[in-house]
Design a protein around this motif. Sequence first.
Motif, PDB file in Angstrom:
ATOM      1  N   ALA A  90       0.802  -1.226   0.000  1.00  0.00           N
ATOM      2  CA  ALA A  90       0.000   0.000   0.000  1.00  0.00           C
ATOM      3  C   ALA A  90       0.836   1.277   0.000  1.00  0.00           C
ATOM      4  N   TYR A  91       1.966   1.248   0.709  1.00  0.00           N
ATOM      5  CA  TYR A  91       2.664   2.507   0.972  1.00  0.00           C
ATOM      6  C   TYR A  91       4.119   2.585   0.490  1.00  0.00           C
ATOM      7  N   SER A  92       4.714   1.486   0.117  1.00  0.00           N
ATOM      8  CA  SER A  92       6.146   1.517  -0.186  1.00  0.00           C
ATOM      9  C   SER A  92       6.423   1.792  -1.669  1.00  0.00           C
ATOM     10  N   PRO A  93       7.520   2.502  -1.972  1.00  0.00           N
ATOM     11  CA  PRO A  93       7.937   2.684  -3.365  1.00  0.00           C
ATOM     12  C   PRO A  93       8.641   1.452  -3.941  1.00  0.00           C
ATOM     13  N   TYR A  94       8.861   0.441  -3.095  1.00  0.00           N
ATOM     14  CA  TYR A  94       9.460  -0.813  -3.558  1.00  0.00           C
ATOM     15  C   TYR A  94       8.512  -1.481  -4.553  1.00  0.00           C
ATOM     16  N   PRO A  95       9.032  -2.237  -5.549  1.00  0.00           N
ATOM     17  CA  PRO A  95       8.158  -2.854  -6.566  1.00  0.00           C
ATOM     18  C   PRO A  95       6.955  -3.574  -5.959  1.00  0.00           C
ATOM     19  N   LYS A  96       5.767  -3.177  -6.378  1.00  0.00           N
ATOM     20  CA  LYS A  96       4.524  -3.675  -5.779  1.00  0.00           C
ATOM     21  C   LYS A  96       4.347  -5.177  -5.980  1.00  0.00           C
ATOM     22  N   TRP A  97       4.744  -5.681  -7.150  1.00  0.00           N
ATOM     23  CA  TRP A  97       4.496  -7.093  -7.421  1.00  0.00           C
ATOM     24  C   TRP A  97       5.304  -7.987  -6.482  1.00  0.00           C
ATOM     25  N   ILE A  98       6.473  -7.515  -6.041  1.00  0.00           N
ATOM     26  CA  ILE A  98       7.271  -8.295  -5.090  1.00  0.00           C
ATOM     27  C   ILE A  98       6.579  -8.322  -3.729  1.00  0.00           C
ATOM     28  N   SER A  99       6.039  -7.192  -3.304  1.00  0.00           N
ATOM     29  CA  SER A  99       5.326  -7.132  -2.026  1.00  0.00           C
ATOM     30  C   SER A  99       4.075  -8.009  -2.045  1.00  0.00           C
ATOM     31  N   ARG A 100       3.359  -8.005  -3.177  1.00  0.00           N
ATOM     32  CA  ARG A 100       2.157  -8.841  -3.288  1.00  0.00           C
ATOM     33  C   ARG A 100       2.520 -10.323  -3.313  1.00  0.00           C
ATOM     34  N   LEU A 101       3.610 -10.647  -3.987  1.00  0.00           N
ATOM     35  CA  LEU A 101       4.081 -12.031  -4.011  1.00  0.00           C
ATOM     36  C   LEU A 101       4.479 -12.475  -2.605  1.00  0.00           C
ATOM     37  N   LEU A 102       5.161 -11.595  -1.872  1.00  0.00           N
ATOM     38  CA  LEU A 102       5.549 -11.902  -0.497  1.00  0.00           C
ATOM     39  C   LEU A 102       4.326 -12.186   0.359  1.00  0.00           C
ATOM     40  N   PHE A 103       3.252 -11.425   0.156  1.00  0.00           N
ATOM     41  CA  PHE A 103       2.023 -11.617   0.927  1.00  0.00           C
ATOM     42  C   PHE A 103       1.456 -13.022   0.691  1.00  0.00           C
ATOM     43  N   VAL A 104       1.325 -13.414  -0.568  1.00  0.00           N
ATOM     44  CA  VAL A 104       0.764 -14.733  -0.896  1.00  0.00           C
ATOM     45  C   VAL A 104       1.679 -15.850  -0.395  1.00  0.00           C
ATOM     46  N   TYR A 105       2.978 -15.649  -0.572  1.00  0.00           N
ATOM     47  CA  TYR A 105       3.942 -16.674  -0.166  1.00  0.00           C
ATOM     48  C   TYR A 105       3.934 -16.874   1.350  1.00  0.00           C
ATOM     49  N   MET A 106       3.859 -15.779   2.098  1.00  0.00           N
ATOM     50  CA  MET A 106       3.832 -15.879   3.559  1.00  0.00           C
ATOM     51  C   MET A 106       2.550 -16.564   4.039  1.00  0.00           C
ATOM     52  N   LEU A 107       1.455 -16.316   3.356  1.00  0.00           N
ATOM     53  CA  LEU A 107       0.213 -17.021   3.708  1.00  0.00           C
ATOM     54  C   LEU A 107       0.393 -18.532   3.564  1.00  0.00           C
ATOM     55  N   SER A 108       1.011 -18.951   2.464  1.00  0.00           N
ATOM     56  CA  SER A 108       1.217 -20.386   2.237  1.00  0.00           C
ATOM     57  C   SER A 108       2.117 -20.991   3.308  1.00  0.00           C
ATOM     58  N   LEU A 109       3.162 -20.264   3.703  1.00  0.00           N
ATOM     59  CA  LEU A 109       4.075 -20.779   4.731  1.00  0.00           C
ATOM     60  C   LEU A 109       3.414 -20.807   6.103  1.00  0.00           C
ATOM     61  N   LEU A 110       2.572 -19.826   6.378  1.00  0.00           N
ATOM     62  CA  LEU A 110       1.855 -19.827   7.654  1.00  0.00           C
ATOM     63  C   LEU A 110       0.934 -21.030   7.767  1.00  0.00           C
ATOM     64  N   VAL A 111       0.255 -21.356   6.678  1.00  0.00           N
ATOM     65  CA  VAL A 111      -0.638 -22.524   6.675  1.00  0.00           C
ATOM     66  C   VAL A 111       0.167 -23.806   6.872  1.00  0.00           C
ATOM     67  N   LEU A 112       1.257 -23.962   6.122  1.00  0.00           N
ATOM     68  CA  LEU A 112       2.046 -25.194   6.181  1.00  0.00           C
ATOM     69  C   LEU A 112       2.784 -25.340   7.509  1.00  0.00           C
ATOM     70  N   PHE A 113       3.401 -24.271   7.976  1.00  0.00           N
ATOM     71  CA  PHE A 113       4.108 -24.334   9.260  1.00  0.00           C
ATOM     72  C   PHE A 113       3.128 -24.455  10.420  1.00  0.00           C
ATOM     73  N   GLY A 114       1.973 -23.813  10.288  1.00  0.00           N
ATOM     74  CA  GLY A 114       0.952 -23.944  11.317  1.00  0.00           C
ATOM     75  C   GLY A 114       0.473 -25.381  11.445  1.00  0.00           C
ATOM     76  N   GLN A 115       0.282 -26.043  10.312  1.00  0.00           N
ATOM     77  CA  GLN A 115      -0.108 -27.450  10.315  1.00  0.00           C
ATOM     78  C   GLN A 115       0.985 -28.316  10.928  1.00  0.00           C
ATOM     79  N   PHE A 116       2.243 -28.023  10.576  1.00  0.00           N
ATOM     80  CA  PHE A 116       3.379 -28.755  11.140  1.00  0.00           C
ATOM     81  C   PHE A 116       3.452 -28.567  12.652  1.00  0.00           C
TER      82      PHE A 116
END
Length: 294
Positions: free
Chosen positions: A254-280
């Motif tokens: 929302a607020y950073s000048p850093y490339p937006k697509w990288i931030s959005r990818l990080l969001f989706v990727y972290m969700l996947s890791l939270l689900v998998l690590f949470g299950q573990f």
Amino acid sequence: MSMLSPIFIRVSEIWRQWDLLVSRNILYTLKSIGWDVDPISPATKDYIAVESPTFLISNLLFYIVIIGFGRARIRRTQRKQDLQNGSPGWVHFFVIIHNIFLILLSLYMCCGCILEARKNKYHLWGNEYKQSEVEMAKYIYIFYISKIYEFVDTFIMLLKGNIKQISFLHVYHHATISFIWWMITRKAPGGDAYFSAALNSWVHVCMYTYYLSAALLGKNKHVRKKYLWWGKYLTQLQILQFVLNLLQAMYCSAYSPYPKWISRLLFVYMLSLLVLFGQFYYTKHIALEKRKLR
């Protein structure tokens, strides 16, 4: 030497054709889905395995093939009692050296990213990538290369016959994180990328310290229980890392000048890791404790 020259020329030509095929298709696919890794950062363009994805992709294919063959071989040739005999002494020695190396490397990367962030007067989040910050780019590059080296974690598990440890979570994380950091290293090796690199490096200092302790303590259950009680909290630290990265991704999208697509990818990727690590975490700790209480 003259006899080997035709072989080198042939191998070089094969690699050139393979590189052309891989890089053309990978770069086209990334651009078509909005993950544009062009133009390449001048701070990392001359580093090995950055401009072209072929080195990484080749290593990923090798990684998957070795896992497949290794798992099949262990299941076919080793019985349960064979696995209990332990691995050869040289494997144990290598595990110790491997963990010490990654503790020191992770500490180096963590401190380097933090010091460079302070020098460049970064905020916690919301930092622009600047091509002039070549020292930060160097640490990001080393971090990316370290993700390829960490494939060795899996090879050690295969050498020790621990195929249960080579879960979907383990392979998914090792394979995907290296590709994500290749894209970051190529496009924007600095700015908001420092936070994830520094945080993950610190988590890895703790993680490989745990692995080193486990290797040094041996297989005595009472000794391991006494000194490795903090394994549960290590997993909690990893989950906390993903939560912080998720919050960072939301803020930066929302607020950073850093490339937006990288931030959005990080969001989706972290969700996947939270689900998998949470299950573990639930399976290994919460569900196990519930069964003990019955």
